[in-house]
Design an enzyme around this catalytic site. Sequence first.
Site, PDB file in Angstrom:
ATOM      1  N   SER A 178       0.854  -1.191   0.000  1.00  0.00           N
ATOM      2  CA  SER A 178       0.000   0.000   0.000  1.00  0.00           C
ATOM      3  C   SER A 178       0.888   1.238   0.000  1.00  0.00           C
ATOM      4  CB  SER A 178      -0.875  -0.002   1.245  1.00  0.00           C
ATOM      5  OG  SER A 178      -0.040   0.124   2.390  1.00  0.00           O
ATOM      6  N   LYS A 179       0.275   2.364  -0.306  1.00  0.00           N
ATOM      7  CA  LYS A 179       1.018   3.629  -0.300  1.00  0.00           C
ATOM      8  C   LYS A 179       1.685   3.864   1.045  1.00  0.00           C
ATOM      9  CE  LYS A 179       0.070   7.241  -3.438  1.00  0.00           C
ATOM     10  NZ  LYS A 179      -0.991   7.734  -4.222  1.00  0.00           N
TER      11      LYS A 179
END
Length: 467
Positions: free
Chosen positions: A240-241
């Site tokens: 994920s970011k």
Amino acid sequence: MQQKTEIITRFAPSPTGFLHIGGARTALFNYLFARKTGGRFKLRIEDTDRERSTTEAVNAILGGMRWLGLEWDGDAVSQHARADRHREVVDSLVASGHAFRCYCTPEEVEKLREEAFAEGRALRSPWRDGGGTPPDDRRFTVRFRAGDSDVTLNDAVQGDVRWAAKEFDDLILLRADGNPTYNLAVVVDDHDMGVTHIIRGDDHLVNGGRQAQLYDALGWDRPVFAHIPLIHGPDGKKLSKRHGALGVEAYRDMGYLPEGLRNYLARLGWSHGDQELFSDAELIEAFSLDGLNKAPSRLDFDKMAFVNHHHMKLADDARLLDLLMARLAGHDGIVPADTARPRLQAAMGSLKERSKTLAEMETQAYFLLRHRPFTPDEAVSKHLSAEALDRLSRLRERLATHNDWTPEAIGEALKGFAEAEGVGFGKIGQPLRAAMTGGAPAPDMGLVLALLGREESLARLDDRLRA
Ligand code: GLU
């Protein structure tokens, strides 16, 4: 005598606006393999999505590659610019009977797809075997005539992969607007660029199967495919970011050195025994497709920082100083650059020890750069009681006549002073630290005073005594 074919690898990013960390690793593996074998590493920008392929988006990729030190050979190839060549190859596939014009409307295709799905197979167009007279008012797509036998791919990472024929549909090669599709364009470009090895994410594994069919139909030798598992987050899930799915410029801004990131990324999904730390030359020497891991790897910032620290310690002081100065530009409350530079230069050895990234180095360097007079942070002001200030004033007298301004000698002098005062070292150290650093992170006091120099140290003491 048979001539040895030159190894040609490539990186083929779509311009998404940045060089993603996963793409950077893919590029690195292709780069290392080419350098290792004395071959070539090529770059192709898959810019067929015209809306997204702005100059800025392309430059972001090129800039990311350059920052990471992944120099490619020759000019970057634009996939879009090769559309005529793609159409020419599609024509040849139609001529050889491997592809055909499909006149189905989108609604018909939708219906056929549903039927195919219900029967547990992929779509087959009714036009694949000739099928009637083409209506002249209808647009057509060109589809690949999927074969009847299983498709196999001998992948350098995944091993033998096999798909049943019914799993592959009659793939569109040319859209109704005459534009080539991804799988067709990739095969033609890779072939024309002479690519011998394709290392890329395993999200493209199925495309590998589709592309293998195209190579066979065109009578072209298949390249070696090596589909590597994607990078996962620390939780083992899709990255994920928040966990680091970012562009390389974000890593630059976090203070990683390109060589540190190269070393870390190389080890993320490739191994060479237990070795973690590599110079560039060692990476090139050691790299092999055999070392590519089949199991996904997890992004681990602690390890990245550890690896980066190693490279920070090896880095040239003058280079680090320039990088640090650039990061400090525009900061408030610090001394001007011509004062900062020599102070940082003198401190670089200790800063390198204490900073795993350039961002940490900024934090560690701050105490040296505080513009005086400054107000000590609230957390350390409590150490500046009237009694403590009295003691600091006696210490100031002592230091004013202290000649040997080295960390060791100053440390000894401080200890001697605490003894003479009949107090533990903390009673001296804490107020002194508050006065010298204002509470900013700093090494031991002997070193702090040595790095600040006598004049600045005494001035900072005076600021507190006068406050
Ligand atoms: N352009 C594709 C991507 O960015 C990669 C294609 C390939 O490596 O074959 O995912």
